[in-house]
Design a protein around this motif. Structure first.
Motif, PDB file in Angstrom:
ATOM      1  N   LEU A 131     180.086  28.097   6.374  1.00 50.56           N
ATOM      2  CA  LEU A 131     178.746  28.035   6.402  1.00 50.56           C
ATOM      3  C   LEU A 131     178.294  27.855   7.704  1.00 50.56           C
ATOM      4  N   VAL A 132     178.779  26.850   8.188  1.00 52.56           N
ATOM      5  CA  VAL A 132     178.618  26.511   9.669  1.00 52.56           C
ATOM      6  C   VAL A 132     178.901  27.236  10.552  1.00 52.56           C
ATOM      7  N   LYS A 133     179.807  28.340  10.455  1.00 47.37           N
ATOM      8  CA  LYS A 133     180.354  29.366  11.218  1.00 47.37           C
ATOM      9  C   LYS A 133     179.086  30.429  11.119  1.00 47.37           C
ATOM     10  N   ALA A 134     178.733  30.567   9.795  1.00 50.46           N
ATOM     11  CA  ALA A 134     177.790  31.745   9.672  1.00 50.46           C
ATOM     12  C   ALA A 134     176.582  31.457  10.252  1.00 50.46           C
ATOM     13  N   LEU A 135     176.053  30.343  10.083  1.00 51.38           N
ATOM     14  CA  LEU A 135     174.478  29.722  10.679  1.00 51.38           C
ATOM     15  C   LEU A 135     174.909  29.312  12.309  1.00 51.38           C
ATOM     16  N   THR A 136     176.144  29.349  12.677  1.00 54.29           N
ATOM     17  CA  THR A 136     176.360  28.660  14.050  1.00 54.29           C
ATOM     18  C   THR A 136     176.033  27.049  13.857  1.00 54.29           C
ATOM     19  N   PRO A 137     176.794  26.531  14.638  1.00 56.64           N
ATOM     20  CA  PRO A 137     176.685  24.775  14.370  1.00 56.64           C
ATOM     21  C   PRO A 137     175.072  24.560  14.754  1.00 56.64           C
ATOM     22  N   GLU A 138     174.506  25.337  15.737  1.00 56.32           N
ATOM     23  CA  GLU A 138     173.025  24.983  15.956  1.00 56.32           C
ATOM     24  C   GLU A 138     172.178  25.389  14.977  1.00 56.32           C
ATOM     25  N   GLY A 139     172.426  26.442  14.031  1.00 58.32           N
ATOM     26  CA  GLY A 139     171.680  26.714  13.018  1.00 58.32           C
ATOM     27  C   GLY A 139     171.781  25.863  11.996  1.00 58.32           C
ATOM     28  N   TYR A 140     173.101  25.551  11.697  1.00 56.67           N
ATOM     29  CA  TYR A 140     173.374  24.354  10.712  1.00 56.67           C
ATOM     30  C   TYR A 140     172.582  23.054  11.068  1.00 56.67           C
ATOM     31  N   ARG A 141     172.647  22.443  12.264  1.00 52.21           N
ATOM     32  CA  ARG A 141     172.046  21.405  12.915  1.00 52.21           C
ATOM     33  C   ARG A 141     170.510  21.539  12.407  1.00 52.21           C
ATOM     34  N   GLN A 142     169.855  22.485  12.620  1.00 47.65           N
ATOM     35  CA  GLN A 142     168.495  22.801  12.545  1.00 47.65           C
ATOM     36  C   GLN A 142     168.218  22.574  10.883  1.00 47.65           C
ATOM     37  N   LYS A 143     168.979  23.015  10.024  1.00 46.96           N
ATOM     38  CA  LYS A 143     168.540  22.849   8.764  1.00 46.96           C
ATOM     39  C   LYS A 143     168.797  21.534   8.547  1.00 46.96           C
ATOM     40  N   VAL A 144     169.725  20.696   8.944  1.00 50.96           N
ATOM     41  CA  VAL A 144     170.061  19.514   8.554  1.00 50.96           C
ATOM     42  C   VAL A 144     169.125  18.477   9.209  1.00 50.96           C
ATOM     43  N   GLU A 145     168.446  18.683  10.086  1.00 51.66           N
ATOM     44  CA  GLU A 145     167.505  17.866  10.897  1.00 51.66           C
ATOM     45  C   GLU A 145     166.069  18.165  10.052  1.00 51.66           C
ATOM     46  N   GLU A 146     165.754  19.512   9.748  1.00 52.53           N
ATOM     47  CA  GLU A 146     164.746  19.826   8.849  1.00 52.53           C
ATOM     48  C   GLU A 146     164.546  18.820   7.619  1.00 52.53           C
ATOM     49  N   GLU A 147     165.747  19.119   6.746  1.00 53.25           N
ATOM     50  CA  GLU A 147     165.923  18.333   5.607  1.00 53.25           C
ATOM     51  C   GLU A 147     165.790  16.909   5.750  1.00 53.25           C
ATOM     52  N   TRP A 148     166.525  16.221   6.736  1.00 51.41           N
ATOM     53  CA  TRP A 148     166.425  15.067   7.089  1.00 51.41           C
ATOM     54  C   TRP A 148     165.211  14.408   7.293  1.00 51.41           C
ATOM     55  N   ALA A 149     164.283  15.176   8.032  1.00 45.31           N
ATOM     56  CA  ALA A 149     163.096  14.974   8.482  1.00 45.31           C
ATOM     57  C   ALA A 149     162.323  14.241   7.063  1.00 45.31           C
ATOM     58  N   HIS A 150     162.601  15.065   5.928  1.00 45.83           N
ATOM     59  CA  HIS A 150     161.989  14.646   4.883  1.00 45.83           C
ATOM     60  C   HIS A 150     162.458  13.520   4.244  1.00 45.83           C
ATOM     61  N   ILE A 151     163.747  13.222   4.294  1.00 43.72           N
ATOM     62  CA  ILE A 151     164.256  12.066   3.435  1.00 43.72           C
ATOM     63  C   ILE A 151     164.639  10.713   4.309  1.00 43.72           C
ATOM     64  N   LYS A 152     164.284  10.822   5.445  1.00 40.83           N
ATOM     65  CA  LYS A 152     165.034   9.950   6.434  1.00 40.83           C
ATOM     66  C   LYS A 152     164.444   8.440   6.184  1.00 40.83           C
ATOM     67  N   ASP A 153     163.484   8.245   5.742  1.00 42.28           N
ATOM     68  CA  ASP A 153     162.829   7.107   5.292  1.00 42.28           C
ATOM     69  C   ASP A 153     162.799   6.821   3.772  1.00 42.28           C
TER      70      ASP A 153
END
Lengths: 550, 166
Positions: A255-277
């Motif tokens: 999945l990381v390869k398919a999305l590229t590491p940058e693409g994966y990072r973006q998805k994670v950061e987006e998700e994380w923004a909702h749950i970080k607190d």
């Protein structure tokens, strides 16, 4: 070391009762094999070539002497009197009976052990540096974080049916990586930022198996309190979007390869923004409370005893060799880290008898505050040995065959159980390890060769980590015949790399000769300060090819 | 007679009829009575379907719950389909609906729903379960409560164990 409280004990007791019920329903035919499969896997039970195989968790490799004695008893009462240390700091039994596994789990629970999530498509045992807490190089002790991750991942309601297995490793040493974090689904390197705050450099998408890959950094610095929310974001993205149509393409690395590491990072950061607190965010109090479980043992105030040891070195060559190779410096003056090698020629790599488990327990009690660590190289570490007792310990280890001074040499190989035990294997691996050990039986020659990681896997699932061996050996099946493919130049350290395939594979009888030729090329080309990997990286694969296929 | 069990362990008659996705080129005709329609069908006809007490939506594994973000609480029931019990996407979908989109009404697990996964589903926010036909719904209540607690915060609790210990 972590000690259970009533919560841990209660949940573990419930888990044992649950699996007992599930096993009974499976035996009664109420659960189909397909339905039982993930349940038994997540309780450590595989069905293997000759018998079930049962994998017991050793969280981040730590064991107490009491636990070793219980394991010894279990191997006697439920198995054939021996166990196997795996390449993921766990322990396997090769001959348990399915119907007895709930009883084994109950016996393990009495000593705060289990087989939770040692298999299956879930978050597996978190691994770390076997020298955690005792090496002077580390930024901080990684084990409290490993235990926090263990608790978060244990019976995680959202992540029990991931696309595929999921492995997390943590390292805290800036200059060495004994946990091989870059070939894990998530690798966490503990670092300090410019302000001196503790955090994690986060790698995702590393892994071995069919498609070996080095992890990509998706965050240079994650503050420590954000660890759990960030992991939850990474795994949630994987759970939602990882491939489920093809088990060979289901790991996060694909999945990381398919999305590229940058693409994966973006998805994670987006998700994380909702749950970080969210309530999953760690608290300072939680980390401090966990750290109290990993305080230092009652060290004596000692000075280093270099002079006495120097004299003993001079008098006893084998002690000198052992001290040089199997003993590492400790962060505390007057102490040392001792590795017991389980690589005796003629004994399958990582195998120990019930009696040996008890001997190790006795040694731990006598020399190392009653604790040991299991390494992913399938050895055992006594982490807190007084230097003034090293000679005595060496004398005790020698007749037990635990003092063979081959640590980190060509003969200290990583080797999976292979076709002798494992139903996945394409080829045997243990006899190959043994034949190579027999060829290179001169320790002084091995020392002269320096550090060489020789890793052997019996199939491409890569339990023997062949991709990251300086020399990797992979068993393959060609029309029912066992053959072995060689790769060179792998590394699981900070400079991690995947080995390159040398060329066509060899029959088993040829393997010692082939390895010898590879070693010849290294010896003939090395400069004074070069280790095998340095020479390989400088001269490339061609000279090795020419010599081996000449 | 189809039955459903709630996360509280109450078994009742299941009035909701799940309408499969129409095959390519076919149009969907809704039966009378309460129905669960596929997400894409609902999205295409939201204007006329939303706010009706007898229309719910079901999501498949790949469906994105964000589509329902603004409307979730207009629906009396949202069902999440488990195409295979071993396909764990539905657990994340459920948590997102509850925790991100604030969905408060019935969240139902349908499809390959067995017994041994029920408590994890409940922890992820499911409030009712339609078991696979061959599974004994009478055994479901005990499976919903096998564990007395968990380590993590999830939809069922804001208190991970580390916060309760502190």
């Amino acid at each position: 070391m972590y000690v259970y409280d009533e919560h841990d004990r209660q949940m573990l007791a419930e888990r044992v009762a649950q699996f007992r019920d599930q096993t009974q329903r499976a035996l009664a035919g109420e659960l189909s094999e397909e339905e039982f499969l993930p349940l038994r896997l997540q309780n450590g039970l595989y069905v293997q070539r000759y018998a079930p195989m049962f994998r017991i968790a050793v969280p981040y490799g730590m064991l107490r002497s009491q636990q070793l004695r219980r394991l010894a008893r279990i191997t006697r009462d439920y198995d054939k009197g021996y166990a196997h240390f795996t390449t993921r700091q766990n322990i396997q039994l090769n001959w348990p009976q399915l119907e007895e596994v709930p009883d084994i789990l109950a016996e393990l629970a009495e000593v705060e052990m289990h087989a939770n999530q040692t298999s299956g498509n879930c978050i597996r045992n978190t691994t770390t540096d076997q020298f955690a807490g005792v090496n002077s190089e580390e930024v901080t002790d990684p084990r409290p974080y490993c235990e926090i991750i263990r608790q978060w991942s244990t019976y995680h309601p959202e992540f029990a049916y991931l696309p595929r297995k999921f492995k997390i490793a943590v390292n805290a040493s800036p200059h060495s990586d004994r946990a091989a974090i870059q070939v894990h689904d998530i690798g966490l390197q503990i670092v300090r930022n410019a302000a001196g705050e503790l955090g994690f450099k986060v790698y995702v998408g590393g892994g071995l198996g069919r498609t070996p890959m080095i992890g990509a950094v998706i965050r240079e610095f994650l503050p420590e309190l954000d660890l759990m929310t960030y992991l939850e974001a990474i795994v949630r993205v994987y759970n939602r979007f990882g491939r489920r149509d093809n088990k060979y393409k289901a790991r996060i690395k694909i999945l990381v390869k398919a999305l590229t590491p940058e693409g994966y990072r973006q998805k994670v950061e987006e998700e994380w923004a909702h749950i970080k607190d969210s309530p999953t965010r760690l608290t300072r109090a939680a980390i401090d409370a966990m750290k109290k479980h990993f305080t230092e043992p009652a060290y004596a105030d000692l000075a280093d005893c270099s002079d006495t040891l120097a004299e003993l070195r001079f008098r006893h060559k084998t002690f000198n060799d052992w001290l040089t190779h199997n003993v590492h410096p400790h962060k505390r003056a007057g102490y040392a880290i001792v590795t017991l090698t389980l690589k005796k020629t003629g004994v399958p790599t990582g195998d120990v008898t019930d009696r040996q488990l008890e001997q190790i327990a006795d040694l731990a009690d006598a020399y190392s505050f009653g604790e040991v660590r299991v390494t992913h190289e399938q050895n055992v570490v006594l982490a807190d040995v007084r230097q003034d007792r090293l000679f005595e310990l060496w004398q005790a280890l020698t007749p037990l065959d635990f003092a063979i001074a081959n640590l980190n040499t060509l003969n200290d190989m990583i080797c999976c159980p292979g076709g002798d035990y494992c139903s996945l294997a394409n080829a045997k691996s243990i006899p190959i390890a043994e034949a190579i050990q027999r060829r290179f039986d001169n320790l002084d020659f091995l020392y002269d060769l320096g550090r060489i990681d020789l890793n052997i896997s019996g199939c491409m699932n890569a339990c023997g980590h062949h991709h990251v061996g300086h020399i990797g050996v992979l068993g393959v099946d060609k029309k029912g015949q066992e053959f072995y493919q060689i790769s060179l130049g792998g590394s699981s350290q900070h400079d991690a790399s995947i080995g390159k395939i040398l060329g066509p594979s060899f029959a088993s009888e040829a393997m010692p000769d082939v390895v010898e030729k590879i070693i010849d090329v290294y010896v003939n080309n090395r400069t004074e300060e070069e280790e095998f990997l340095d020479t390989y990286r400088r001269i490339g694969i061609q000279p090795f090819k020419e010599r081996v296929y000449a | 007679m189809p039955e459903v069990i709630s996360s509280q362990g109450v078994i009742s008659h299941d009035d909701w009829v799940l309408v499969e996705r129409p095959a390519e080129g076919e149009t969907l005709t809704l039966p009378s009575g309460p129905v669960l329609v596929p997400l894409d069908y609902w999205a295409a006809n939201a204007g006329e379907l939303s706010g009706r007490g007898d229309i719910g939506v079901w999501l498949d594994g790949h469906d994105d719950p964000d589509v329902l973000a603004a409307f979730a609480n207009d629906l009396p029931v949202i069902a999440i389909n488990f195409p295979k019990f071993s396909d764990g996407r539905g657990y994340s979908t459920a948590r997102l609906l509850r925790e991100r989109h604030g969905y408060r009404n019935d969240l139902r697990a349908v499809g390959d729903v067995l017994l041994d996964q029920l408590q994890f589903m409940k922890r992820c926010g499911f409030s009712s379960f339609v078991l696979r036909a061959d599974k004994d719904i009478g055994k479901a209540a005990s499976c919903l409560n096998f564990f007395s607690q968990g380590y993590q915060a999830a939809t069922d609790t804001d208190e991970p164990l580390f916060r309760r210990r502190a």
